[in-house]
Design an enzyme around this catalytic site. Structure first.
Site, PDB file in Angstrom:
ATOM      1  N   SER A 304      -0.280   6.294   9.402  1.00 48.39           N
ATOM      2  CA  SER A 304      -0.874   4.975   9.317  1.00 48.39           C
ATOM      3  C   SER A 304      -2.177   4.854  10.104  1.00 48.39           C
ATOM      4  CB  SER A 304       0.169   3.949   9.758  1.00 48.39           C
ATOM      5  OG  SER A 304      -0.097   2.695   9.196  1.00 48.39           O
ATOM      6  N   LYS A 329       0.826   7.349   4.934  1.00 47.14           N
ATOM      7  CA  LYS A 329       1.068   5.914   4.827  1.00 47.14           C
ATOM      8  C   LYS A 329      -0.267   5.198   4.972  1.00 47.14           C
ATOM      9  CE  LYS A 329       3.327   1.841   6.533  1.00 47.14           C
ATOM     10  NZ  LYS A 329       2.077   1.056   6.515  1.00 47.14           N
TER      11      LYS A 329
END
Length: 392
Positions: A304, A329
């Site tokens: 992320s 992600k």
């Protein structure tokens, strides 16, 4: 695979990897002002398209409200609505769980101060003991084997689940509650009862190895981590190379990742992202050190916001990326409060690197692939740094 107290799988499996969600700080203002744009639910070809993010939030809220009116669980109804939506990263939190998530992103958590990993044979091994924690006070050491938690065997379980059990439920197991650990060290086996405590994270650590290599390790982008990275880098001697160790970094607040990027970039684009089709961009602050040799070390646990930072440094030609492909992600979540006080986090868009690469589902491919778990990875990073000149 490894885990530590602040960023672990949540209490119930419905959340998946939701505790690694990180874009809340950027998006909450837009949600609060109602500025998310609408979108027609059909494509140019006339085929149906998935519900727009704002509509999905409304559908989940409606499901929770109808369940409450019928005397049923609004949380369970909201979970079913999220599951039907096909949102891979969507999650529903009770009010207590969401408060815990916010605390974790602020660098606070309730736990015993252990980090752990699962070995190939399924054993759970202690990898780190935080100083001044209940685990440290009990004499638990790195390398100890964790056999049971409250009488339940943990061998073979996902390490995130084990860490979650150690932490307990935020409402039912607050600081001061007891947890009983079954431990093993060599031929010695014993049981230790610890009391959970409120702890804070140390997301950024700096160490200089014997050969002069400086390693800046960032385990998560909690509040203040970006500025800490920038401050630590500014303290280093001019021209000294840095290994930015992002292995196992589960994400955090995207603003902190952008601030960390500002330590190495003189302004310019860090990422673009879309919210319901509305394109936006985030930029580094001017004045970063663009000449310091830099290597970013990543692995499959780099997620992320950490992937956002890695992609920016790679695309801008600012760092050589070593390790293995990152997690992948690259989606943007937005929170909304539901009837009954729970919170839904639903995907509203995706972020891209400065060159337009979509990270979600693909991750970041390193420039040089090495086994990130091999101690020789740092030696490889040192070799790369030695060959890097000033970088524009």
């Amino acid at each position: 695979m490894s885990g530590r107290d602040p960023f672990c799988q949540p209490r119930r499996p419905r959340h998946g990897a939701a505790l690694a969600l990180v874009f809340t700080g950027v998006l909450v203002a837009g949600a609060a002002t109602g500025s998310l744009p609408g979108a027609d639910r059909r494509t140019a070809s006339g085929t149906p398209r998935p519900a727009a993010p704002a509509e999905r939030h409304e559908e989940v809220a409606r499901a929770a409200a109808e369940a409450m009116a019928d005397g049923k669980s609004p949380v369970e109804a909201a979970e079913r609505a999220v599951s039907r939506s096909g949102d891979r990263w969507g999650a529903v939190y009770s009010s207590g769980e969401y408060a815990e998530l916010e605390d974790a992103l602020d660098g606070r958590y309730t736990g015993v101060g252990l980090s752990a990993r699962r070995e190939r044979d399924g054993r759970i091994e202690v990898t780190e003991v935080r100083s001044d924690s209940p685990a440290a006070e009990a004499g638990i050491r790195e390398g100890d084997r964790l056999r049971t938690v409250d009488g339940e065997r943990v061998d073979g379980r996902p390490v995130t689940e084990v860490v979650s059990i150690l932490r307990g439920d935020a409402e039912d197991d607050p600081a001061g509650t007891a947890v009983r650990l079954g431990l093993e060290r060599g031929t010695r086996a014993w049981t230790e009862t610890l009391r959970r405590a409120r702890l804070s994270t140390d997301p950024v650590t700096v160490r200089t190895l014997a050969d002069g290599l400086t390693v800046v390790r960032v385990t998560s982008f909690t509040k203040g981590a970006g500025e800490q990275v920038r401050s630590e880098v500014e303290r280093l001697p001019s021209g000294a190379g840095v290994v930015l160790d992002l292995r196992g970094n589960s994400g955090g607040l995207v603003g902190e990742a952008v601030t960390a990027a500002s330590a190495f970039l003189d302004g310019g684009l860090v990422t673009t992202y879309d919210v319901d089709g509305d394109q936006r961009a985030l930029h580094a602050e001017p004045g970063g050190d663009t000449t310091r040799p830099l290597v970013a070390l990543v692995d499959g646990g780099t997620m992320s916001a950490a992937e956002l930072l890695t992609g920016a440094l790679q695309d801008r030609g600012r760092a050589v990326v070593l390790g293995s492909r990152t997690f992948g992600k690259g989606s943007v979540q937005m929170p909304s409060r539901l009837p009954g006080g729970s919170v839904a986090e639903l995907t509203v868009g995706h972020y891209r690197t400065p060159l337009g690469r979509d990270v979600d589902g693909t991750g970041i491919t390193p420039d040089l692939e090495v086994d990130p778990a091999d101690p020789a990875a740092l030696e490889r990073a040192r070799t790369v740094l030695s060959g890097l000149g000033p970088t524009a």
